[in-house]
Write an enzyme that holds these catalytic residues in place. Structure first.
Site, PDB file in Angstrom:
ATOM      1  N   PRO A  22       0.805  -1.210   0.000  1.00 50.59           N
ATOM      2  CA  PRO A  22       0.000   0.000   0.000  1.00 50.59           C
ATOM      3  C   PRO A  22       0.832   1.250   0.000  1.00 50.59           C
ATOM      4  O   PRO A  22       1.931   1.294   0.547  1.00 50.59           O
ATOM      5  CB  PRO A  22      -0.798  -0.093   1.290  1.00 50.59           C
ATOM      6  CG  PRO A  22      -0.278  -1.245   2.035  1.00 50.59           C
ATOM      7  CD  PRO A  22       0.892  -1.792   1.331  1.00 50.59           C
ATOM      8  N   GLU A  23       0.280   2.269  -0.611  1.00 46.37           N
ATOM      9  CA  GLU A  23       0.874   3.603  -0.591  1.00 46.37           C
ATOM     10  C   GLU A  23      -0.031   4.469   0.270  1.00 46.37           C
ATOM     11  O   GLU A  23      -0.964   3.966   0.888  1.00 46.37           O
ATOM     12  CB  GLU A  23       1.006   4.120  -2.026  1.00 46.37           C
ATOM     13  CG  GLU A  23       1.745   3.115  -2.919  1.00 46.37           C
ATOM     14  CD  GLU A  23       1.885   3.560  -4.363  1.00 46.37           C
ATOM     15  OE1 GLU A  23       1.949   4.771  -4.608  1.00 46.37           O
ATOM     16  OE2 GLU A  23       1.928   2.689  -5.241  1.00 46.37           O
TER      17      GLU A  23
END
Length: 279
Positions: free
Chosen positions: A2-3
């Site tokens: 995830p960012e």
DNA sequence: CCTGAAACCTGTCTGC
DNA sequence: TGCAGACAGGTTTCAG
């Protein structure tokens, strides 16, 4: 995996409930089970388990790609890296039987009220820290891109200080906190900047465009609850709105030219050769 | 200061 | 079907 937008989505769910289970705000930690010791970055596993017990979750926030839980006496930081995720559920099923763990669960946090939070991480790259002093973990991070304190002028000044290529620079968390491979490629395309361009050759005007593009990409990602690709993160739908990321050989949404892919700084990079020309 | 390569891991997909 | 190789949303460390 995830960012910033995916991590933000997960942090909100931990705060308010939703996505992968009920909220954990206000819950009191009872114990932790460590199934993969290397998931604990700091302190050692024995101290980690000992110090955790009895502390309440007072606050859930995000800094860059870190999920930050403010506990009664410490801060608990979770970094999901490539394949991590969090799942909150009741420790027992409807019949009162202990609910079995899932494949790839690495650390399980048990709360006094019967809930538990499982840190699941297929690739084992994710890490958890327990620290009284937050700056020990997040101290070297660059500015928070969505903060009002981060301005276009700010970005321009930071860009001027180096000749590193834009792509690896934007991925550097000490330059700016929260961008990863997806949102960097998307931002550079929206800003019409070549990923290989040396940072100090960016004009004030171009820096302005990049600033706007970064913030728009991140905000749209958050609004869509992040991007869900493959088997890892689920819940968001930003993946249906990519302009260049993983669209090699498909038409650029702006000019129709086929999107190209190449390695820059060992990361696969997607861009439009016409909208984002060299030099 | 900068770049590139390798390491840390498991899973999926492609091509022979 | 099997197997090798490439690739995956991240970060750290080390050599040059």
């Amino acid at each position: 995996m995830p960012e910033l937008p995916e991590v933000e989505t997960i942090a909100r769910a931990l705060r308010q409930g939703g996505r992968n289970g009920p909220a954990i705000l206000g819950q009191v930690l009872d114990s932790a089970d460590v199934l993969w010791e290397r998931s604990i970055a700091q302190p050692d596993v024995a101290q980690f388990r000992q110090r955790l017990a009895g502390q309440a979750v007072d606050q859930v926030t995000r800094r860059g790609k870190f999920i930050c839980l403010a506990l009664s006496r410490d801060n608990l930081f979770i970094h999901l890296r490539m394949s991590g995720d969090l799942r909150v559920e009741s420790s027992r099923d409807e019949r009162g039987e202990t609910r079995p763990l899932e494949k790839h669960d690495r650390v399980v946090f048990n709360f006094a009220g019967g809930l538990r939070m499982a840190f699941n991480d297929a690739r084992k790259f994710g890490r958890v820290w327990l620290a009284a002093d937050a700056s020990q973990v997040t101290g070297s991070l660059g500015p928070e891109p969505l903060s009002p304190a981060f301005t276009a002028a700010d970005l321009y000044q930071r860009l001027q200080k180096t000749h590193r290529q834009l792509k690896p620079l934007l991925l550097d968390q000490s330059f700016l906190a929260g961008l990863g491979n997806i949102y960097t490629d998307e931002s550079l395309h929206a800003a019409r900047l070549n990923p290989s361009l040396p940072a100090n050759r960016v004009s004030p005007d171009q820096a302005d465009r990049l600033w706007t593009a970064i913030r728009q990409a991140l905000e749209e990602g958050i609004q869509r609850n992040g991007a869900s690709i493959d088997w890892v993160y689920r819940g968001g739908n930003f993946q249906n709105h990519f302009r260049v990321y993983q669209r090699t050989g498909k038409p650029c949404p702006v000019c129709g030219t086929l999107i190209q892919r190449r390695l820059i700084g060992q990361r696969s990079t997607h861009f439009c050769p016409v909208c984002q020309p060299e030099g």
